[in-house]
Design a protein around this motif. Structure first.
Motif, PDB file in Angstrom:
ATOM      1  N   SER A 185      22.666  17.461  32.480  1.00  0.00           N
ATOM      2  CA  SER A 185      21.722  18.126  33.381  1.00  0.00           C
ATOM      3  C   SER A 185      20.811  17.140  34.092  1.00  0.00           C
ATOM      4  CB  SER A 185      20.879  19.135  32.595  1.00  0.00           C
ATOM      5  OG  SER A 185      20.140  18.488  31.576  1.00  0.00           O
ATOM      6  N   GLN A 186      20.583  15.969  33.517  1.00  0.00           N
ATOM      7  CA  GLN A 186      19.709  14.992  34.162  1.00  0.00           C
ATOM      8  C   GLN A 186      20.357  14.332  35.370  1.00  0.00           C
ATOM      9  OE1 GLN A 186      18.536  12.304  31.054  1.00  0.00           O
ATOM     10  NE2 GLN A 186      17.142  13.780  30.103  1.00  0.00           N
ATOM     11  N   PHE A 187      21.683  14.425  35.474  1.00  0.00           N
ATOM     12  CA  PHE A 187      22.396  13.882  36.632  1.00  0.00           C
ATOM     13  C   PHE A 187      22.780  14.973  37.631  1.00  0.00           C
ATOM     14  CE2 PHE A 187      23.100  10.989  33.147  1.00  0.00           C
ATOM     15  CZ  PHE A 187      23.034   9.731  33.715  1.00  0.00           C
ATOM     16  N   THR A 188      22.393  16.206  37.371  1.00  0.00           N
ATOM     17  CA  THR A 188      22.935  17.340  38.116  1.00  0.00           C
ATOM     18  C   THR A 188      21.831  18.106  38.818  1.00  0.00           C
ATOM     19  OG1 THR A 188      24.603  17.531  36.366  1.00  0.00           O
ATOM     20  CG2 THR A 188      24.460  19.331  37.937  1.00  0.00           C
ATOM     21  N   VAL A 189      22.126  18.550  40.022  1.00  0.00           N
ATOM     22  CA  VAL A 189      21.216  19.374  40.815  1.00  0.00           C
ATOM     23  C   VAL A 189      21.946  20.659  41.182  1.00  0.00           C
ATOM     24  CG1 VAL A 189      19.938  19.578  42.976  1.00  0.00           C
ATOM     25  CG2 VAL A 189      19.934  17.417  41.722  1.00  0.00           C
ATOM     26  N   LEU A 190      21.276  21.787  41.003  1.00  0.00           N
ATOM     27  CA  LEU A 190      21.827  23.070  41.410  1.00  0.00           C
ATOM     28  C   LEU A 190      21.445  23.331  42.859  1.00  0.00           C
ATOM     29  CD1 LEU A 190      23.200  25.792  40.823  1.00  0.00           C
ATOM     30  CD2 LEU A 190      20.988  26.630  40.009  1.00  0.00           C
ATOM     31  N   ILE A 191      22.447  23.503  43.697  1.00  0.00           N
ATOM     32  CA  ILE A 191      22.246  23.777  45.119  1.00  0.00           C
ATOM     33  C   ILE A 191      22.561  25.249  45.367  1.00  0.00           C
ATOM     34  CG2 ILE A 191      22.876  23.145  47.476  1.00  0.00           C
ATOM     35  CD1 ILE A 191      21.635  20.860  46.026  1.00  0.00           C
ATOM     36  N   ARG A 192      21.625  25.950  45.989  1.00  0.00           N
ATOM     37  CA  ARG A 192      21.847  27.343  46.365  1.00  0.00           C
ATOM     38  C   ARG A 192      21.606  27.510  47.873  1.00  0.00           C
ATOM     39  NH1 ARG A 192      18.098  30.595  42.315  1.00  0.00           N
ATOM     40  NH2 ARG A 192      16.804  28.734  42.607  1.00  0.00           N
ATOM     41  N   ALA A 303      26.715  28.481  46.112  1.00  0.00           N
ATOM     42  CA  ALA A 303      25.968  27.741  45.094  1.00  0.00           C
ATOM     43  C   ALA A 303      26.912  26.753  44.443  1.00  0.00           C
ATOM     44  CB  ALA A 303      25.381  28.686  44.044  1.00  0.00           C
ATOM     45  N   ALA A 304      26.367  25.630  44.017  1.00  0.00           N
ATOM     46  CA  ALA A 304      27.199  24.584  43.422  1.00  0.00           C
ATOM     47  C   ALA A 304      26.331  23.661  42.586  1.00  0.00           C
ATOM     48  CB  ALA A 304      27.930  23.792  44.502  1.00  0.00           C
ATOM     49  N   TRP A 329      19.943  25.218  51.600  1.00  0.00           N
ATOM     50  CA  TRP A 329      20.061  24.017  50.761  1.00  0.00           C
ATOM     51  C   TRP A 329      18.887  23.920  49.771  1.00  0.00           C
ATOM     52  CZ3 TRP A 329      24.675  21.879  51.019  1.00  0.00           C
ATOM     53  CH2 TRP A 329      25.393  21.934  52.206  1.00  0.00           C
ATOM     54  N   VAL A 330      18.682  24.979  49.030  1.00  0.00           N
ATOM     55  CA  VAL A 330      17.596  25.037  48.049  1.00  0.00           C
ATOM     56  C   VAL A 330      18.041  24.308  46.779  1.00  0.00           C
ATOM     57  CG1 VAL A 330      16.084  26.545  46.721  1.00  0.00           C
ATOM     58  CG2 VAL A 330      16.853  27.226  48.999  1.00  0.00           C
ATOM     59  N   THR A 331      17.181  23.458  46.252  1.00  0.00           N
ATOM     60  CA  THR A 331      17.559  22.601  45.125  1.00  0.00           C
ATOM     61  C   THR A 331      16.676  22.863  43.907  1.00  0.00           C
ATOM     62  OG1 THR A 331      16.066  20.837  45.875  1.00  0.00           O
ATOM     63  CG2 THR A 331      18.335  20.781  46.677  1.00  0.00           C
ATOM     64  N   ASP A 332      17.286  22.716  42.743  1.00  0.00           N
ATOM     65  CA  ASP A 332      16.590  22.739  41.454  1.00  0.00           C
ATOM     66  C   ASP A 332      17.341  21.820  40.512  1.00  0.00           C
ATOM     67  OD1 ASP A 332      14.497  24.999  41.584  1.00  0.00           O
ATOM     68  OD2 ASP A 332      16.299  25.982  42.341  1.00  0.00           O
ATOM     69  N   LEU A 333      16.600  21.204  39.585  1.00  0.00           N
ATOM     70  CA  LEU A 333      17.285  20.472  38.527  1.00  0.00           C
ATOM     71  C   LEU A 333      18.117  21.453  37.711  1.00  0.00           C
ATOM     72  CD1 LEU A 333      14.802  17.809  37.078  1.00  0.00           C
ATOM     73  CD2 LEU A 333      17.001  17.406  38.193  1.00  0.00           C
ATOM     74  N   ALA A 334      19.351  21.107  37.468  1.00  0.00           N
ATOM     75  CA  ALA A 334      20.267  22.029  36.794  1.00  0.00           C
ATOM     76  C   ALA A 334      19.887  22.190  35.331  1.00  0.00           C
ATOM     77  CB  ALA A 334      21.695  21.509  36.900  1.00  0.00           C
ATOM     78  N   PRO A 335      20.014  23.394  34.802  1.00  0.00           N
ATOM     79  CA  PRO A 335      19.831  23.578  33.357  1.00  0.00           C
ATOM     80  C   PRO A 335      21.025  23.026  32.593  1.00  0.00           C
ATOM     81  CG  PRO A 335      20.462  25.638  34.390  1.00  0.00           C
ATOM     82  CD  PRO A 335      20.286  24.641  35.494  1.00  0.00           C
ATOM     83  N   GLU A 336      20.914  23.014  31.279  1.00  0.00           N
ATOM     84  CA  GLU A 336      22.027  22.579  30.450  1.00  0.00           C
ATOM     85  C   GLU A 336      23.212  23.534  30.635  1.00  0.00           C
ATOM     86  OE1 GLU A 336      22.443  19.802  28.431  1.00  0.00           O
ATOM     87  OE2 GLU A 336      20.681  19.220  29.571  1.00  0.00           O
ATOM     88  N   PRO A 337      24.447  23.040  30.459  1.00  0.00           N
ATOM     89  CA  PRO A 337      25.618  23.903  30.701  1.00  0.00           C
ATOM     90  C   PRO A 337      25.596  25.204  29.905  1.00  0.00           C
ATOM     91  CG  PRO A 337      26.297  21.617  30.494  1.00  0.00           C
ATOM     92  CD  PRO A 337      24.841  21.649  30.168  1.00  0.00           C
ATOM     93  N   HIS A 338      25.219  25.151  28.623  1.00  0.00           N
ATOM     94  CA  HIS A 338      25.188  26.371  27.815  1.00  0.00           C
ATOM     95  C   HIS A 338      23.919  27.186  28.053  1.00  0.00           C
ATOM     96  CE1 HIS A 338      23.813  22.831  25.506  1.00  0.00           C
ATOM     97  NE2 HIS A 338      22.804  23.604  25.188  1.00  0.00           N
ATOM     98  N   ILE A 347      23.712  35.718  43.005  1.00  0.00           N
ATOM     99  CA  ILE A 347      22.718  36.438  43.810  1.00  0.00           C
ATOM    100  C   ILE A 347      22.375  35.614  45.052  1.00  0.00           C
ATOM    101  CG2 ILE A 347      20.394  37.411  43.830  1.00  0.00           C
ATOM    102  CD1 ILE A 347      20.617  37.754  40.817  1.00  0.00           C
ATOM    103  N   PRO A 348      22.427  36.181  46.226  1.00  0.00           N
ATOM    104  CA  PRO A 348      22.001  35.444  47.431  1.00  0.00           C
ATOM    105  C   PRO A 348      20.536  35.021  47.320  1.00  0.00           C
ATOM    106  CG  PRO A 348      23.226  37.414  48.035  1.00  0.00           C
ATOM    107  CD  PRO A 348      22.981  37.508  46.565  1.00  0.00           C
ATOM    108  N   TYR A 349      20.267  33.802  47.743  1.00  0.00           N
ATOM    109  CA  TYR A 349      18.917  33.264  47.586  1.00  0.00           C
ATOM    110  C   TYR A 349      17.891  34.072  48.378  1.00  0.00           C
ATOM    111  CZ  TYR A 349      15.065  29.956  47.469  1.00  0.00           C
ATOM    112  OH  TYR A 349      13.836  29.377  47.290  1.00  0.00           O
TER     113      TYR A 349
END
Length: 768
Positions: A185-192, A303-304, A329-338, A347-349
């Motif tokens: 998760s520290q290398f990953t960003v959630l893009i919506r 989302a990706a 292109w809304v960004t958040d630090l990704a949570p852990e996979p589980h 859900i549409p942003y």
């Protein structure tokens, strides 16, 4: 409320607690209840069953209390994670604070209240609870300086302990960040809110954008897909596997081995006969028979998960605006996979702000609907007014014991029963808001339950009680302190009974796990399921943290006004520490956590409780015509607000953002050691909507941290004779470190994992 009614309520709840604690110490020793009371240890595979039969199994024992007391904080951190440690530190803070508060107020404030007016006192059990409150002081009393001094001592002690706890937990939070160096998760960003293009797919749009603007740091990405047919098939297959496992075998059915349709492996069958041509018919199916109505591109959602080369690159990308349009292109630090809440990623942003407003309106509406049962409950505590309004009840209410039960026990029980509907509803509201992770959803539900609890248990009870007693409700903002000062002492008796019922009795019920116990008995007796199957539970932070904070609020607000509640609160916090610790170690498993983000909620609510206490005391000093005490209380309020602002500036940002300095140091250390390339290789498959079997296994291992509490070397209990009175044998009756392969683990159906699918099903999985 009379003291006799309080004693009646206390006696009933103490009896319930003793019975439930005794039953727990017996039921936990029965092998059939292992899955209820030792779910975490069974899932972690560090325990195996041992079924000795001697009379100590049916005798209550306090050994579980000793184990809970002796477990260190480091062992708890390794076993259950940072959130569990933070929660128990909340309870420890309450114990330390209210021990100081109880000593000061019981020794100094309570005698001043009791002898505040010249009067002939009755026996203690015949006295009214208002005799022990500040209401018993006459106007202009010179003894009000004792209350003002006690208020300063309470505030100083609470703020000092809050500061040290905040500093310690902030260090733990930083340690949690640095200790999770291998987490993806520290290398990953959630893009919506990826913009749609008719010429290319969402994946191509994202690739083009990041190769253009983040070419030096972009690694790859994983798209979020709509839940399709394969996800449903796999989920249904796993549920069917669990259902078949629970069916009792038929006596006339001979067990046979049949090839599994999906994985081809041998499968034991007892209760069901497989048709001879069933496997051939399934194997003969062509891919075209399962109609796929959409292509892979059409299944993509906007989302990706985007992977970056370093932690610092991911942090920068998550903090800045990627586009001139903030809704794209809304960004958040990704949570852990589980920890990902996959359902909400669809859900549409643009809908999120509407959902938040709708859930807020729904929660507020439910708060007002809840006024009806709370007002009814307050009517039960005011039987004199109730008998005047309904004369036909006078004959029943004249019976002493019935009067004591109705006024002292029944109101708090009814309120608790109504409150059982609150946490599930608030969790549903939090899910509707569109939270991207389960930990954020639970944190949001915790805040909602906290607001709801404080409003209904404290403020609504006070307001409804004032209306029933025909007191003036707030006519202006200036009258709020005085009205609170008049109303709080009259509700002191109800708050004490609520402490007995919602505090003591609820803790005993938490220890007993009645719903899980009943379900286990039904499964074994009615369904004749002899298999040790169980479902792991997550600790209900969204219900227990608001409860601890509510009792803290009641303790602070009643400390100088009605200090008789303090010893009962202290007993509750001490029991809560032991019981919650036992449950975290044995019952609840940590699948995801927030990294200690519940502590700012606790800190802010505690500051609110202190300020509310000071405002109520200010109103009382005004009613009692003590200008000196009022003058000294106003600076105390300002100092408390300054302390809160300092803590917010000094510690709060650590719980909301990741420090760049720490992440850069971690990146440099991984580059020097050569671990960075290995971490990059692991990024591609961790955020899969259909987790592979190997990922499930690694996730299960991550949930069950290796600790001395689980995989410790223990002597063989078979060699220990219980009749010899060996204390070690009695202690090890139920568990032993698993070395012989007798482990109890929750294993999913092999057919439910893509690793075990046939080639045709794998092709379908890829197409979906």
């Amino acid at each position: 409320m009379e003291i006799s009614a309080l004693l009646t309520s206390a006696g009933i709840n103490i009896s319930i607690c003793i019975v439930l604690l005794s039953l727990y110490s017996i039921l936990r020793k029965q092998p059939s209840n292992y899955c209820v009371y030792f779910g975490r240890r069974l899932v972690c595979g560090g325990a195996r069953r041992y079924d000795p039969f001697w009379y100590e199994r049916f005798v209550p024992s306090p050994s579980w209390l000793v184990k809970a007391w002796e477990t260190s904080e480091d062992e708890l951190l390794a076993a259950a994670g940072l959130d569990a440690v933070v929660f128990l530190r909340m309870v420890l803070f309450s114990i330390r604070t209210f021990f100081i508060v109880a000593v000061v107020c019981i020794v100094f404030v309570l005698p001043v209240n009791y002898y505040g007016q010249p009067m002939v006192h009755k026996e203690i059990h015949l006295e009214s609870s208002e005799v022990f409150t500040i209401e018993n002081l006459k106007e202009g009393s010179k003894w009000l300086w004792v209350h003002c001094l006690a208020l300063y001592i309470i505030t100083s002690a609470a703020c000092l302990l809050l500061y040290f706890e905040y500093r310690t937990i902030a260090k733990m939070r930083l340690g949690h960040i640095t200790g999770s160096a291998s987490k993806p998760s520290q290398f990953t960003v959630l893009i919506r809110a990826i913009p749609w293009s008719p010429e290319q797919s969402y994946s191509d749009t994202l690739t083009k954008f990041f190769t253009n603007y983040y070419s030096s740091s972009y690694v790859s990405h994983q798209m979020v897909y709509h839940n399709g047919i394969i996800q449903r098939l796999l989920r249904d297959a796993e549920r069917m596997c669990l259902s078949l496992k629970h069916v009792a075998p038929e006596i006339n059915c001979k067990p046979t081995l049949r090839p599994c349709t999906f994985c081809g492996g041998p499968t034991a069958t007892n209760s069901f006969h497989i048709l001879s041509n069933e496997g051939d018919s399934v194997k003969g199916m062509e891919l075209g028979e399962l109609t796929m109505t959409t292509t892979t591109a059409e299944q993509e959602r906007p989302a990706a998960f985007v992977f970056f080369k370093t932690r610092y690159d991911a942090l920068v990308a998550s903090e800045v605006l990627l586009s001139s349009n903030p809704m794209l292109w809304v960004t958040d630090l990704a949570p852990e996979p589980h920890d990902v809440y996959w359902k909400n990623l669809n859900i549409p942003y643009r809908q999120l702000w509407i959902r938040k407003i709708a859930t807020l309106v729904g929660a507020v509406a439910f708060m007002f609907v809840f006024l009806i049962p709370v007002t009814f409950i307050q009517g039960l505590t005011q039987l004199q007014q109730l008998s005047h309004a309904f004369p036909f009840l006078r004959g029943v209410l004249q019976k002493k014991f019935i009067n004591q039960v109705i006024t002292g026990y029944l109101p708090s029980v009814i309120l608790i029963l109504f409150f059982y509907a609150v946490p599930p509803l608030m969790m549903y509201f939090s899910a509707l808001e569109g939270c991207i992770s389960r930990s954020i959803r639970k944190k949001s539900a915790c805040i909602k339950v906290l607001y709801f609890t404080i409003w209904n248990v404290f403020f609504v009870n006070i307001l409804s009680g004032s209306v029933i007693r025909q007191l003036n409700v707030f006519s202006s903002v200036r009258d709020i302190p005085a009205q609170l000062a008049r109303a709080v002492p009259t509700q002191a008796g109800f708050f004490m009974t609520y402490c007995f019922t919602s505090g003591w009795a609820s803790l005993a019920c938490e220890l007993m796990q009645p719903m899980a116990l009943i379900w286990n008995m039904v499964a074994k007796v009615v369904s004749k399921n002899d298999d040790d199957s169980y479902e792991t539970l997550r600790f209900p932070y969204h219900t227990e943290i608001p409860r601890v904070l509510l009792f803290g609020l009641l303790g602070f607000t009643n400390s100088v006004i009605a200090p008789l509640i303090l010893p009962f609160l202290l007993i509750y916090f001490f029991l809560a520490y032991l019981i919650y610790k036992n449950q975290i170690l044995n019952v609840y498993i940590t699948k995801y956590e927030s990294g200690g983000q519940y502590w700012p909620i606790f800190h802010n609510t505690t500051i609110f409780s202190l300020i509310l206490t000071q405002i109520i005391a200010l109103g009382f000093f005004g009613l009692k015509l003590s200008t000196v005490a009022s003058g000294f209380t106003i600076p105390l309020i300002l100092l408390t607000l300054l302390f809160s602002e300092y803590c917010r500036q000094r510690f709060a940002p650590i719980f909301h953002k990741h420090p760049a300095q720490v992440l850069i140091d971690m990146d440099r250390a991984d580059e020097i050691s050569g671990k960075m390339e290995e971490l990059h290789k692991k990024l591609h498959n961790v955020y899969s909507q259909i987790p592979l079997h190997s990922q499930k296994s690694s996730t299960s291992k991550a949930e069950c941290s290796t600790t001395p509490l689980v995989n410790q070397e223990l002597p063989d209990p078979k060699k220990l004779k219980p009749e010899e009175g060996d204390a070690i044998a009695k202690e090890l009756w139920g568990f032993q470190g698993s070395d012989a392969g007798h482990e109890h683990d929750a294993k999913p159906c092999p057919s439910a994992s893509p690793d075990h699918l046939s080639p045709k099903m794998i092709e379908l999985h890829k197409r979906n």
